[in-house]
Write a protein that holds these residues in place. Structure first.
Motif, PDB file in Angstrom:
ATOM      1  N   GLU A 210      30.860  -3.885 -84.263  1.00  0.00           N
ATOM      2  CA  GLU A 210      30.437  -2.487 -84.228  1.00  0.00           C
ATOM      3  C   GLU A 210      28.913  -2.381 -84.277  1.00  0.00           C
ATOM      4  O   GLU A 210      28.322  -1.567 -83.562  1.00  0.00           O
ATOM      5  N   LEU A 211      28.290  -3.201 -85.119  1.00  0.00           N
ATOM      6  CA  LEU A 211      26.833  -3.195 -85.203  1.00  0.00           C
ATOM      7  C   LEU A 211      26.225  -3.578 -83.859  1.00  0.00           C
ATOM      8  O   LEU A 211      25.317  -2.913 -83.361  1.00  0.00           O
ATOM      9  N   ARG A 212      26.728  -4.627 -83.255  1.00  0.00           N
ATOM     10  CA  ARG A 212      26.200  -5.074 -81.951  1.00  0.00           C
ATOM     11  C   ARG A 212      26.409  -4.004 -80.894  1.00  0.00           C
ATOM     12  O   ARG A 212      25.503  -3.697 -80.112  1.00  0.00           O
ATOM     13  N   ARG A 213      27.570  -3.399 -80.881  1.00  0.00           N
ATOM     14  CA  ARG A 213      27.859  -2.338 -79.916  1.00  0.00           C
ATOM     15  C   ARG A 213      26.925  -1.146 -80.138  1.00  0.00           C
ATOM     16  O   ARG A 213      26.397  -0.567 -79.179  1.00  0.00           O
ATOM     17  N   ASP A 214      26.677  -0.794 -81.393  1.00  0.00           N
ATOM     18  CA  ASP A 214      25.760   0.305 -81.692  1.00  0.00           C
ATOM     19  C   ASP A 214      24.338  -0.017 -81.241  1.00  0.00           C
ATOM     20  O   ASP A 214      23.650   0.832 -80.671  1.00  0.00           O
ATOM     21  N   LEU A 215      23.899  -1.245 -81.491  1.00  0.00           N
ATOM     22  CA  LEU A 215      22.554  -1.645 -81.069  1.00  0.00           C
ATOM     23  C   LEU A 215      22.429  -1.595 -79.555  1.00  0.00           C
ATOM     24  O   LEU A 215      21.430  -1.117 -79.008  1.00  0.00           O
ATOM     25  N   GLN A 216      23.458  -2.073 -78.867  1.00  0.00           N
ATOM     26  CA  GLN A 216      23.447  -2.039 -77.404  1.00  0.00           C
ATOM     27  C   GLN A 216      23.443  -0.596 -76.893  1.00  0.00           C
ATOM     28  O   GLN A 216      22.736  -0.271 -75.938  1.00  0.00           O
ATOM     29  N   GLY A 217      24.215   0.263 -77.547  1.00  0.00           N
ATOM     30  CA  GLY A 217      24.268   1.667 -77.147  1.00  0.00           C
ATOM     31  C   GLY A 217      22.937   2.367 -77.349  1.00  0.00           C
ATOM     32  O   GLY A 217      22.479   3.129 -76.491  1.00  0.00           O
ATOM     33  N   LEU A 218      22.301   2.090 -78.479  1.00  0.00           N
ATOM     34  CA  LEU A 218      20.990   2.684 -78.736  1.00  0.00           C
ATOM     35  C   LEU A 218      19.952   2.183 -77.744  1.00  0.00           C
ATOM     36  O   LEU A 218      19.117   2.960 -77.261  1.00  0.00           O
ATOM     37  N   ALA A 219      20.005   0.903 -77.423  1.00  0.00           N
ATOM     38  CA  ALA A 219      19.078   0.351 -76.430  1.00  0.00           C
ATOM     39  C   ALA A 219      19.295   1.022 -75.076  1.00  0.00           C
ATOM     40  O   ALA A 219      18.332   1.378 -74.383  1.00  0.00           O
ATOM     41  N   SER A 220      20.537   1.232 -74.721  1.00  0.00           N
ATOM     42  CA  SER A 220      20.860   1.896 -73.456  1.00  0.00           C
ATOM     43  C   SER A 220      20.361   3.341 -73.458  1.00  0.00           C
ATOM     44  O   SER A 220      19.813   3.818 -72.452  1.00  0.00           O
ATOM     45  N   ASP A 221      20.526   4.025 -74.575  1.00  0.00           N
ATOM     46  CA  ASP A 221      20.037   5.401 -74.689  1.00  0.00           C
ATOM     47  C   ASP A 221      18.518   5.460 -74.531  1.00  0.00           C
ATOM     48  O   ASP A 221      17.986   6.353 -73.858  1.00  0.00           O
ATOM     49  N   LEU A 222      17.812   4.511 -75.146  1.00  0.00           N
ATOM     50  CA  LEU A 222      16.358   4.471 -75.017  1.00  0.00           C
ATOM     51  C   LEU A 222      15.952   4.216 -73.566  1.00  0.00           C
ATOM     52  O   LEU A 222      15.014   4.833 -73.056  1.00  0.00           O
ATOM     53  N   LYS A 223      16.667   3.313 -72.920  1.00  0.00           N
ATOM     54  CA  LYS A 223      16.349   3.003 -71.525  1.00  0.00           C
ATOM     55  C   LYS A 223      16.539   4.231 -70.645  1.00  0.00           C
ATOM     56  O   LYS A 223      15.667   4.578 -69.836  1.00  0.00           O
TER      57      LYS A 223
ATOM     58  N   MET B  51       9.057   3.283 -76.025  1.00  0.00           N
ATOM     59  CA  MET B  51      10.522   3.300 -75.999  1.00  0.00           C
ATOM     60  C   MET B  51      11.075   2.013 -75.390  1.00  0.00           C
ATOM     61  O   MET B  51      12.076   1.474 -75.872  1.00  0.00           O
ATOM     62  N   GLN B  52      10.418   1.509 -74.348  1.00  0.00           N
ATOM     63  CA  GLN B  52      10.882   0.273 -73.719  1.00  0.00           C
ATOM     64  C   GLN B  52      10.725  -0.916 -74.664  1.00  0.00           C
ATOM     65  O   GLN B  52      11.590  -1.798 -74.705  1.00  0.00           O
ATOM     66  N   ALA B  53       9.664  -0.925 -75.455  1.00  0.00           N
ATOM     67  CA  ALA B  53       9.496  -1.994 -76.443  1.00  0.00           C
ATOM     68  C   ALA B  53      10.594  -1.901 -77.502  1.00  0.00           C
ATOM     69  O   ALA B  53      11.147  -2.920 -77.927  1.00  0.00           O
ATOM     70  N   GLY B  54      10.925  -0.686 -77.917  1.00  0.00           N
ATOM     71  CA  GLY B  54      12.017  -0.498 -78.867  1.00  0.00           C
ATOM     72  C   GLY B  54      13.349  -0.936 -78.292  1.00  0.00           C
ATOM     73  O   GLY B  54      14.170  -1.553 -78.981  1.00  0.00           O
ATOM     74  N   GLU B  55      13.561  -0.637 -77.022  1.00  0.00           N
ATOM     75  CA  GLU B  55      14.786  -1.075 -76.351  1.00  0.00           C
ATOM     76  C   GLU B  55      14.885  -2.599 -76.383  1.00  0.00           C
ATOM     77  O   GLU B  55      15.945  -3.158 -76.712  1.00  0.00           O
ATOM     78  N   ASP B  56      13.779  -3.260 -76.060  1.00  0.00           N
ATOM     79  CA  ASP B  56      13.776  -4.725 -76.071  1.00  0.00           C
ATOM     80  C   ASP B  56      14.094  -5.274 -77.462  1.00  0.00           C
ATOM     81  O   ASP B  56      14.845  -6.246 -77.599  1.00  0.00           O
ATOM     82  N   ARG B  57      13.530  -4.648 -78.498  1.00  0.00           N
ATOM     83  CA  ARG B  57      13.812  -5.107 -79.871  1.00  0.00           C
ATOM     84  C   ARG B  57      15.290  -4.924 -80.214  1.00  0.00           C
ATOM     85  O   ARG B  57      15.914  -5.807 -80.804  1.00  0.00           O
ATOM     86  N   LEU B  58      15.855  -3.777 -79.849  1.00  0.00           N
ATOM     87  CA  LEU B  58      17.269  -3.542 -80.138  1.00  0.00           C
ATOM     88  C   LEU B  58      18.167  -4.533 -79.419  1.00  0.00           C
ATOM     89  O   LEU B  58      19.140  -5.027 -79.999  1.00  0.00           O
ATOM     90  N   VAL B  59      17.855  -4.835 -78.171  1.00  0.00           N
ATOM     91  CA  VAL B  59      18.633  -5.836 -77.426  1.00  0.00           C
ATOM     92  C   VAL B  59      18.527  -7.184 -78.142  1.00  0.00           C
ATOM     93  O   VAL B  59      19.526  -7.895 -78.308  1.00  0.00           O
ATOM     94  N   GLY B  60      17.326  -7.530 -78.590  1.00  0.00           N
ATOM     95  CA  GLY B  60      17.129  -8.785 -79.320  1.00  0.00           C
ATOM     96  C   GLY B  60      17.931  -8.820 -80.611  1.00  0.00           C
ATOM     97  O   GLY B  60      18.537  -9.843 -80.947  1.00  0.00           O
TER      98      GLY B  60
END
Length: 87
Positions: A9-22, A54-63
Motif C-alpha cells: 500500500e505504501l509503494r502504491r501510494d508513493l507511485q500514485g503521488l508521483a504520478s499526480d505530481l507528474k 514538482m518533477q524533483a519531488g516526483e523523482d524522489r517519490l519514485v525512488g
C-alpha cells in the motif's frame, strides 16, 4: 521476499503521488506556454520553476517506492492520526 500488505500500500501510494505530481507538472507546463504566448514571460518562468520542483519531488517519490520494493524502507506502526497504511 514479497512485500507485506502495508508495504504494498505504501509503494502504491508513493507511485500514485508521483504520478499526480507528474500530471500536475505537465498541466502547469501547458499553462506556462500559454502565459509565455500571451507575453507574460515572468509568470511563465515562475510556473516553469514550480514544475521543476514538482518533477524533483516526483523523482524522489519514485525512488522511495523503489526502496520500499527492495525492503530498504518499510512500514512500521504509526500514530493513528498519521498515514493509515502502515500500522
Amino acid at each position: 521476499m514479497p512485500l507485506t500488505k502495508p508495504n504494498q500500500e505504501l509503494r502504491r501510494d508513493l507511485q500514485g503521488l508521483a504520478s499526480d505530481l507528474k500530471w500536475s507538472a505537465v498541466e502547469l507546463m501547458r499553462i506556462a506556454v500559454r502565459l509565455s504566448e500571451a507575453g507574460n514571460e515572468p509568470d511563465a518562468q515562475a510556473v516553469i520553476r514550480i514544475c521543476q520542483v514538482m518533477q524533483a519531488g516526483e523523482d524522489r517519490l519514485v525512488g522511495y517506492g523503489d526502496e520500499v520494493k527492495v525492503g530498504r524502507i518499510a512500514c512500521t506502526k504509526s500514530d493513528p492520526a498519521s498515514y493509515g497504511g502502515c500500522g
